[in-house]
Design an enzyme around this catalytic site. Structure first.
Site, PDB file in Angstrom:
ATOM      1  N   ASN A  23       0.820  -1.202   0.000  1.00  0.00           N
ATOM      2  CA  ASN A  23       0.000   0.000   0.000  1.00  0.00           C
ATOM      3  C   ASN A  23       0.858   1.258   0.000  1.00  0.00           C
ATOM      4  OD1 ASN A  23      -2.354  -1.440  -0.025  1.00  0.00           O
ATOM      5  ND2 ASN A  23      -2.399  -1.621   2.201  1.00  0.00           N
ATOM      6  N   TYR A  25       3.499   1.567  -1.288  1.00  0.00           N
ATOM      7  CA  TYR A  25       4.059   1.660  -2.613  1.00  0.00           C
ATOM      8  C   TYR A  25       3.059   2.327  -3.548  1.00  0.00           C
ATOM      9  CZ  TYR A  25       4.436  -1.084  -7.019  1.00  0.00           C
ATOM     10  OH  TYR A  25       4.446  -1.537  -8.299  1.00  0.00           O
ATOM     11  N   LYS A  26       1.796   2.121  -3.277  1.00  0.00           N
ATOM     12  CA  LYS A  26       0.794   2.733  -4.140  1.00  0.00           C
ATOM     13  C   LYS A  26       0.608   4.209  -3.832  1.00  0.00           C
ATOM     14  CE  LYS A  26      -1.871  -0.964  -3.856  1.00  0.00           C
ATOM     15  NZ  LYS A  26      -3.108  -1.610  -3.493  1.00  0.00           N
ATOM     16  N   THR A  27       0.910   4.610  -2.617  1.00  0.00           N
ATOM     17  CA  THR A  27       0.658   6.006  -2.271  1.00  0.00           C
ATOM     18  C   THR A  27       1.686   6.931  -2.898  1.00  0.00           C
ATOM     19  OG1 THR A  27       1.943   5.797  -0.282  1.00  0.00           O
ATOM     20  CG2 THR A  27      -0.429   5.448  -0.089  1.00  0.00           C
ATOM     21  N   GLN A  28       2.738   6.364  -3.457  1.00  0.00           N
ATOM     22  CA  GLN A  28       3.678   7.213  -4.139  1.00  0.00           C
ATOM     23  C   GLN A  28       3.000   7.716  -5.405  1.00  0.00           C
ATOM     24  OE1 GLN A  28       6.977   5.368  -5.951  1.00  0.00           O
ATOM     25  NE2 GLN A  28       8.326   7.074  -5.604  1.00  0.00           N
TER      26      GLN A  28
END
Lengths: 656, 721
Positions: A23, A25-28
């Protein structure tokens, strides 16, 4: 939301320690600004041709179409990411008109067509009108007499990123132009542009150039763009992915060539983990990075909307933790405990940490096996892609390459113990190579996936379900032979499954409806679902074989049924012989019911169930037998006997 | 449906059980209870009301059982029912714990205790469907009356009770244990118990050594097979084409990821107790212990007129909706389903592909298995023909699968398993990705190097030379797991097959939780060896491949990258564009950028720092950047400039870390915090502090992070509050 039969995945009321870093990693977040050169050569329509497949778009039109497609994909796949469109070399100039910003004159011949932001419905509509209907009401697609200064274009982009995409992990400027040398010999203009390009580099903006080459003339980067483009900091080696020029020809239109080049950069290349020590053997460690080229895309979740204002507005939610007396709980008070026998079992944070920490972050090979030794059913989770990096050990790339080549040649896989990060749950993975060693074999079996090694998660013993049924093998026969013909005549195109040909209908439909509603268009009532088989083709190609096969099957089945009936009769005779001395008591279990005479209801055939339904003897079954039957059909066994009966009757009517 | 279970444990408490034997440092009772507690706590963990447990003490000081209490029967002395059969929770577990201790008594008959247990089971389970079991744990020193073994065995069989006898230091030739100096008494008792077990239809006789040893082997929670689909598998559309075929199949899960035990969020509730296990609030709070935490949601919207630019709204005022980009599309409750794609339950083949065009790494998840409907001859023969044909032409089928009406479409790959080896003829299926699930990432090729100028190199430091390739090949072959071990018949044994590798976290957690539940005061032990067995290559294999490993290390010539040398001043490697142009000299040629501008702050700050040759320049740059940050926050309407300010701050932090000047940053941050919280920067700026500075990890630079800092971790934590 009703998207799921995935209740088994969904967690209960308790907060879970999920796998966090996926997750994170997705918020980047990613922001992409298209900078499209609007010059007279870019606007020039292609020479007319009678060929239906030839180019119809000018370079600008093709670029805008790409941007439009990019925008729509982004809304589906990366709903938190931004994009914008900056046209340069235009007669008109426009920057933002909000107070505090610069006035339009600050960046002459730059026209900010779509502000850098998460696209809104209006943005989509505006671009759609320009692209599809060619409605250029503001006459923006008019080239200026003098070209735009590239330093201005770059600084304009700098300002857009600085203000709109502050703190974004990924910021990319896509330049689409056919002009390899915008400033000729004007040294001053060239250096100013180079300085502005360095500013962008320092700001963390990556410039991606999409050159359009004309009349088979190569686009010469050394004239200008070599001073502008930096190797992305992620690429530490000498290797280059190269800048690919888009062109028309070779049966490809400029548009499709551009789309394929831009699509390959659609998602920012985010690594899932980096600096991962990859231990091939004791004393032999290299470093790799991990990526997730496969990720199941789901429709966005519902949100709450406040309609009290002039415009519908998204309500931001905040959660507060409260205890049983509705008192707000401070973060420091919160503890983690495990439910056990109706109580909580507590570990101190240090203990909890030590429990989870079985190993540090590592990918460690424990040996190799032939690929064939991995059972075909051993699948639990998508795979992760790894690629070498020189950040920890110089020489990692060549060792990695040697391993990759060896695994391909020998058709072997590595078996490895894998801990994705500190405190992550360890996994066993098979390391499987992708790609091919053959240079000519350009279109490998998975052209849409990168070439390297994959970490394929293996199930643990805990993940294997025991299915308590028997399925004894039957010998192959004429039916098999006929079926072979059918299979060989119904191969998928190119004898492969290419996922790119199969969009997820649920996602497509969701966003199609949503788009129509957002843009105030008519809601469509149909959509082409590409996952539906081409029935007509199937009938045309193998209809004859299928009909024959069906007939043969009916005959064989009849024989088989008769054989079985005889066998059963014999068995029953045997049984009766044995059963005669049994006490009468035994038969009381289910008086008068043929169905009940079997010990386990799970074994009742559909025909027997149907007969029982017709003879109205179902209700004579005991609850235990009923439950067995229901369980064997995968139906819920909760509730009273009446509920069970109702469910079973419904099932029989539908299935048997 | 949970099967009902009734298990009675019969444990010998006799005085000899308090002694340690055979070199053990724990008493026989403690040794035996290791097994019993593990079993009982597993039942407690399952929290199933239908899994019931009773407990009988043998050789207790007192006598308390129905048979003796009646006063008519003899031979039931010093046998006590310590817990009647019933569900087991932590309360019962604790109570039982307090009762388990060696007694001063001896000589009670274990077989009598079995009869007591049997009577308990008969009374409790009546004629209902139960799994009945008696587990007897004894060291066999207590005298057995073997006259009525036949009758007792018959009664056990009649009541369908399984008898498990686990003896401490009992001989077990199969397992390989023999107590050398066994007393005749014990020997006779062992024989009598063995005889009893042999007479039982359902009996187990074993030694405690083996039982305890096997405790570390993880037990897998059995899950009932779940039928996901029951209906036709079609080829063609039977509703439109007469030629279409339809086979009635059933689909079950073959793999399903088992999750590790999950922690709940709790708080210590009022009247804190010291003990570590307490009642769940749902059950009974009892005034002390932990209680569960609930989440409460509040909603806010932007409102220019409200203080801070936001205000709370009631949940009732909100409608549901979806986001399309940044546009929100509200839906009435009745319209919600309009975006849902209507599907009908179906399972239909799209086409076929050869084996070699498929790669396992495109699998998206768990496996299912497909068998024909039971007692359906057409389905059985039809599916069998499909499986055999696929196998013969080495092909897979690709199918479109909708589990039930309204479920999402899935694309499944169907693999034939003709059951040649495992006697199980079926199709296995795995989910395949859709177009949207594939992200296109570009990587340079691994077998050649493309230079910037477009040349293709086949020899390069990034590519392996022949020596390395050969060394790698030998290494991979030497480390083969598939045949380095052989079984008795000389057939190769596959090392680490899937069904022998346990999920270490699940069993580590379960073991620790059970241990803590039984004994809250003991520290956590190390993980069981078996859980880490596959974390490293087997030693035997490494020894065998020693030579190849050495060669590979030599051929690889790896060099560890040294920790970043943090040079302070002096020119760092200048970053250059592809052309190699020295931009810094261009910058130098231009009128020097005297002050950092707010609009281009980050590049200018970085460039100023890079060119710095003394502390003064750095201080100047930090001062300027600091002012820009404060101004951004001060001018920010609500939170519009917060992320920009935060990014500038993070660049400042990074820069000062690089120059090893943490004090400068910490000093600035302390002053900034004060201004933020005091309202000095034009309003309530707490959000900037908590969400953007603390939340983004921009706190004080600590000693852990950089040696020269004088801020401890604890100070930084306090400061972040």
């Amino acid at each position: 939301m009703a998207w799921g039969d995935d209740e088994e995945h969904r967690f209960g009321g308790d907060e879970e320690e999920e796998e966090l870093d996926e997750n994170d990693y997705k918020t980047q977040k990613d922001a992409v600004l298209f900078a499209i050169d609007v010059s007279s050569s870019m606007l020039q329509p292609p020479p007319s041709s009678d060929n239906r497949k030839s180019d119809k778009d000018s370079a600008v039109a093709a670029a805008l179409k790409c941007a439009y497609q990019f925008m729509q994909q982004r809304i589906i796949a990366q709903p938190k990411d931004m994009m914008g469109i900056l046209l340069f070399g235009t007669e008109k100039s426009k920057f933002r008109d909000e107070t505090g910003g610069r006035s339009g004159s600050g960046y002459p011949h730059c026209y900010l067509f779509t502000e850098l932001d998460i696209p809104a419905a209006e943005d989509v509509k505006k671009l759609q009108e320009l692209v599809e209907e060619g409605e250029d009401v503001d006459e923006v697609l008019v080239p200026s007499k003098e070209p735009a200064l590239m330093s201005n274009v770059l600084f304009c982009a700098n300002q857009i990123f600085t203000t709109n995409a502050a703190n974004f992990g990924s910021r990319r400027l896509f330049i689409i132009t056919d002009n390899e040398n915008p400033h000729g010999n004007d040294k001053q203009a060239k250096s100013s542009a180079a300085v502005r390009a360095k500013d962008l580099y320092d700001l963390g903006v990556t410039i991606e150039l999409f050159p359009v080459s004309r009349a088979n003339k190569a686009f010469d980067l050394s004239k200008f763009y070599d001073d502008i483009i930096y190797r992305s900091p992620a690429e530490e080696s000498d290797t280059s992915e190269g800048v690919k020029a888009s062109r028309s020809g070779d049966g490809l239109t400029l548009l499709s060539s551009l789309i394929s080049n831009i699509n390959s950069k659609q998602a920012p290349k985010r690594s899932y983990f980096s600096k991962m020590p990859f231990e091939l053997a004791p004393g032999l460690t290299i470093t790799v990075k991990g990526y997730m080229p496969l990720h199941q895309q789901k429709p966005a979740r519902t949100c709450y909307v406040w309609l009290g204002g002039e415009q519908a507005q998204l309500a931001q939610s905040e959660t507060v933790k409260v205890d049983s007396e509705a008192r707000t709980v401070e973060k420091s008070e919160i503890k983690k405990a495990y439910k056990f026998g109706g109580e909580y079992i507590y570990f101190t944070p240090e203990e909890a940490k030590s429990l989870k920490e079985l190993d540090s972050k590592v990918l460690r090979i424990i040996g190799f096996k032939p690929l064939a030794n991995i059972p075909m059913w051993a699948s639990v989770k998508k795979s992760t892609f790894i690629f070498p990096s020189e950040e920890g050990y110089v020489g990692s790339t060549r060792v990695f390459s040697a391993l990759w080549q060896k695994l391909l040649v020998s058709n072997k896989v590595g078996i490895a113990w894998f801990v994705a990060r500190k405190n992550a749950n360890p996994a066993m993975v098979a390391i499987i190579p992708s790609g091919s060693l053959n240079d000519e074999d350009e279109d490998s079996t998975v052209p849409y996936l990168p070439v390297g090694l994959w970490l394929y998660p293996l199930p643990f013993a805990d993940d294997i379900r025991n299915v308590d049924i028997k399925a004894p093998p039957k010998p192959a026969d004429e039916l098999t032979d006929q079926m072979r013909e059918i299979i060989q005549n119904l191969q998928l195109p190119k004898a492969t499954y290419n996922p790119l040909k199969y969009p997820n209908p649920a996602l497509q439909w969701h966003y199609k409806i949503l788009q129509a509603m957002a843009l105030d268009e008519d809601v469509p009532d149909e959509m082409a679902d590409l996952t539906v088989p081409k029935y007509k083709q199937i009938d045309k190609r193998v209809g004859g074989y299928l009909a024959e096969w069906k007939q043969e099957l009916a005959e064989k089945a009849k024989e088989f049924m008769e054989l079985r009936a005889t066998k059963r009769e014999l068995e029953q005779q045997d049984m009766e012989l044995v059963e005669r001395p049994r006490p009468a008591k035994r038969q009381k279990a289910a008086p008068g019911s043929t169905a009940g005479s079997r010990s386990s209801g799970g074994q009742m055939s559909n025909a027997e169930l149907k007969a029982a339904l017709e003879n109205d003897t179902l209700k004579k079954l005991t609850v235990a037998v009923l439950k067995d039957v229901l369980t064997s059909k995968g139906i819920s066994t909760t509730g009273k006997k009446a509920d069970l009966l109702e469910r079973l009757e419904a099932w029989i009517e539908e299935h048997a | 449906m949970a099967d009902k279970e009734a298990t009675v444990y019969v444990v010998d408490f006799g005085e000899s059980m308090a002694d340690c034997h055979n070199g053990r440092v724990e008493s026989d009772l403690d040794f035996g209870m290791r097994y019993v507690w593990d079993k009982i706590s597993t039942t407690v963990a399952a929290s199933r009301k239908t899994w019931t447990i009773g407990f009988v003490g043998l050789n207790t000081n007192e006598t308390d059982n129905d048979l003796a209490n009646g006063g008519e029967l003899e031979g039931y002395d010093n046998i006590s029912v310590l817990q009647p059969i019933g569900p087991m929770s932590m309360t019962e577990l604790r109570e039982l714990r307090s009762k388990v201790q060696p007694s001063r008594s001896y000589g009670a008959d274990p077989v009598s205790a079995v009869v007591v247990a049997l009577t308990m089971i008969e009374q409790y389970t009546k004629k209902l469907k139960y799994k009945r079991r008696i587990i007897l744990v004894t060291n066999g020193e207590s005298k057995i009356d073997d006259e009525e073994l036949d009758a007792i065995a018959e009664r056990l069989n009649e009541s369908k009770v399984e008898l498990v006898v686990i003896g401490i230091d009992f001989d077990d030739p199969e397992y390989g244990f023999k107590e050398e100096d066994k007393s005749t008494n014990k020997k006779n008792n062992e024989e009598a118990l063995q005889l009893l077990v042999d007479k039982c239809t359902d009996g187990v006789f074993g030694t405690m050594q083996q039982a305890v040893e096997e405790l570390s082997i993880p037990r897998i929670k059995p899950v009932r097979p779940f039928k996901a689909y029951d209906g036709p598998l079609t080829l063609g559309d039977p509703s439109k084409y007469e030629s279409a075929i339809s086979i009635h199949v059933e689909r079950y899960f073959k793999t399903k990821r088992a999750p590790p035990p999950s922690a709940s969020t709790v708080v210590v509730s009022n009247g804190v107790g010291q003990s570590q296990a307490f009642k769940d609030e749902d059950v009974d709070m009892g005034g002390t212990g932990f209680s569960g935490v609930k989440q409460m949601r509040t909603y806010r919207v932007n409102d220019p007129d409200a203080p801070g630019g936001k205000r709370d709204v009631d949940f009732e005022e909100l409608a549901k909706g979806y986001q399309y980009g940044r546009t929100v599309v509200p839906f009435g409750e009745s319209d919600m389903s309009i975006t849902k794609y209507e599907t009908k339950k179906s399972f239909t083949i799209i086409g076929f592909i050869p084996y070699d065009s498929y790669n396992p790494f495109i699998n998206m998840g768990e496996t299912g298995l497909i068998v024909p409907q039971k007692m359906n001859e057409e389905a059985e023969l039809g599916l069998s023909a499909l499986i055999h044909a696929l196998h013969e032409v080495e092909s897979y089928a690709v199918a479109r699968y909708v589990q039930k009406d309204g479920a999402q479409v899935q694309i499944l790959l169907l693999k034939p398993n003709p059951g040649l080896e495992d006697d199980f003829e079926c199709l296995y299926d795995v989910p395949l990705p859709f177009a949207e699930d594939v992200r296109s990432y570009q990587f340079p090729p691994l077998d050649k190097v493309l230079t910037v100028s477009g040349n293709v190199l086949k020899e390069h430091r990034l590519l392996p030379n022949d020596e390395l390739k050969d060394a790698m090949s030998d290494f991979v072959d030497a480390m083969d797991l598939s045949h380095y071990e052989v079984d008795e018949d000389g057939k190769p044994l596959d090392y680490a097959p899937v069904d022998e590798v346990y999920n270490p976290i699940i069993h580590r957690m379960n073991q620790a939780i059970r241990a803590r539940a039984i004994d809250p005061d003991s520290p956590i032990g190390p993980p069981a060896e078996i859980l880490l067995k596959y974390s490293k290559p087997p030693k035997k294999l490494l020894d065998k491949a020693k030579h190849e490993i050495g060669n590979l290390i030599d051929a690889a010539e790896l060099k560890k990258v040294p920790e970043k040398a943090k040079g302070r001043f002096g020119k760092k490697d200048a970053v250059k564009p592809l052309s190699g142009l020295d931009i810094d000299s261009l910058l130098g040629g231009q009128p020097k950028r005297a002050a950092i501008s707010s609009e281009n702050a980050i590049p200018e700050f970085k460039q100023m720092l890079n060119a710095a040759e003394d502390d003064e320049t750095i201080e100047k740059a930090v001062k300027q950047m600091g002012d820009i940050i404060r101004k951004l926050i001060k001018d920010s309407f609500a939170d519009v400039f917060y992320s920009r300010a935060a990014e500038n701050l993070s660049v400042m932090r990074e820069g000062l870390l690089g120059y090893e000047m943490p004090m400068l940053y910490n000093k600035y941050l302390k002053a900034l915090k004060k201004s933020l919280l005091s309202g000095e920067l034009d309003g309530d700026r707490r959000e900037m502090w908590y969400k953007h500075i603390v939340g983004d990890g921009l706190g004080l630079i600590t000693k852990e992070e950089l040696d020269v800092s004088d801020v401890t971790e604890e100070e930084a934590k306090q400061f972040a509050k």
